[in-house]
Design a protein around this motif. Structure first.
Motif, PDB file in Angstrom:
ATOM      1  N   UNK A  88     -14.985   0.621  35.119  1.00  0.00           N
ATOM      2  CA  UNK A  88     -14.198   0.592  33.880  1.00  0.00           C
ATOM      3  C   UNK A  88     -14.153  -0.830  33.342  1.00  0.00           C
ATOM      4  N   UNK A  89     -13.948  -1.798  34.232  1.00  0.00           N
ATOM      5  CA  UNK A  89     -13.927  -3.202  33.811  1.00  0.00           C
ATOM      6  C   UNK A  89     -15.317  -3.664  33.396  1.00  0.00           C
ATOM      7  N   UNK A  90     -16.360  -3.210  34.091  1.00  0.00           N
ATOM      8  CA  UNK A  90     -17.727  -3.561  33.690  1.00  0.00           C
ATOM      9  C   UNK A  90     -18.029  -3.049  32.285  1.00  0.00           C
ATOM     10  N   UNK A  91     -17.631  -1.815  31.996  1.00  0.00           N
ATOM     11  CA  UNK A  91     -17.835  -1.262  30.656  1.00  0.00           C
ATOM     12  C   UNK A  91     -17.081  -2.088  29.618  1.00  0.00           C
ATOM     13  N   UNK A  92     -15.873  -2.523  29.957  1.00  0.00           N
ATOM     14  CA  UNK A  92     -15.045  -3.303  29.031  1.00  0.00           C
ATOM     15  C   UNK A  92     -15.709  -4.627  28.665  1.00  0.00           C
ATOM     16  N   UNK A  93     -16.482  -5.180  29.570  1.00  0.00           N
ATOM     17  CA  UNK A  93     -17.162  -6.448  29.303  1.00  0.00           C
ATOM     18  C   UNK A  93     -18.113  -6.329  28.099  1.00  0.00           C
ATOM     19  N   UNK A  94     -18.667  -5.131  27.904  1.00  0.00           N
ATOM     20  CA  UNK A  94     -19.680  -4.941  26.866  1.00  0.00           C
ATOM     21  C   UNK A  94     -19.283  -3.931  25.796  1.00  0.00           C
ATOM     22  N   UNK A 123      -6.380  -3.440  28.812  1.00  0.00           N
ATOM     23  CA  UNK A 123      -7.468  -4.125  29.514  1.00  0.00           C
ATOM     24  C   UNK A 123      -7.579  -5.595  29.128  1.00  0.00           C
ATOM     25  N   UNK A 124      -8.186  -6.345  30.009  1.00  0.00           N
ATOM     26  CA  UNK A 124      -8.521  -7.743  29.801  1.00  0.00           C
ATOM     27  C   UNK A 124     -10.007  -7.811  29.538  1.00  0.00           C
ATOM     28  N   UNK A 125     -10.389  -8.379  28.398  1.00  0.00           N
ATOM     29  CA  UNK A 125     -11.802  -8.448  28.051  1.00  0.00           C
ATOM     30  C   UNK A 125     -12.227  -9.820  27.584  1.00  0.00           C
TER      31      UNK A 125
END
Length: 130
Positions: A88-94, A123-125
């Motif tokens: 979920x955090x990896x997806x948020x990065x992009x 989220x934190x992005x």
């Protein structure tokens, strides 16, 4: 299963390397430059495996993509195969919080649709670091 993203997720799921869990997962991403797919890859040293979403993101980056526009995740079992917390955090990065994530079954049957914000609230992005 009529769209290309679902077809790609289902097809790459069948190529997953999951000799320990036997839980195959495929992920397909539509990015700013095209379609990218990845599958889960397990390892005898269990924490060293990689998720399908991480694989698809890596393929996207290697191809020159920068932004995720849509995601389909294909998994087996009865429950929807939602992304783990790390993915979920990896997806948020992009992607932005309004990214649509479709979860489908092993043959492409719809299971669940959520936005990234619903799966990863507050989220934190990358935009927080500007």
């Amino acid at each position: 299963m009529s769209d290309d993203l679902t077809q790609a997720a289902v097809a790459v799921r069948k190529k997953a390397y999951a000799p320990y869990s036997r839980f195959l997962v495929g992920a397909a991403i539509r990015s700013d430059i095209g379609l990218h797919a990845g599958c889960n890859v397990e390892n005898a040293a269990f924490p060293q495996g990689s998720c399908a979403e991480a694989g698809a993101i890596s393929v996207m980056i290697a191809a020159g993509g920068k932004r995720i526009q849509e995601v389909v995740i294909a998994g087996g079992g009865e429950a929807p195969c939602t992304p783990c917390g790390g993915c979920r955090q990896r997806l948020r990065e992009f992607a932005s919080p309004d990214l649509v994530i479709r979860i489908v079954g092993a043959e492409g049957e719809p299971r669940l649709v959520r936005t990234l914000a619903e799966l990863l609230p507050d989220s934190f992005g990358p935009d927080h670091l500007v």
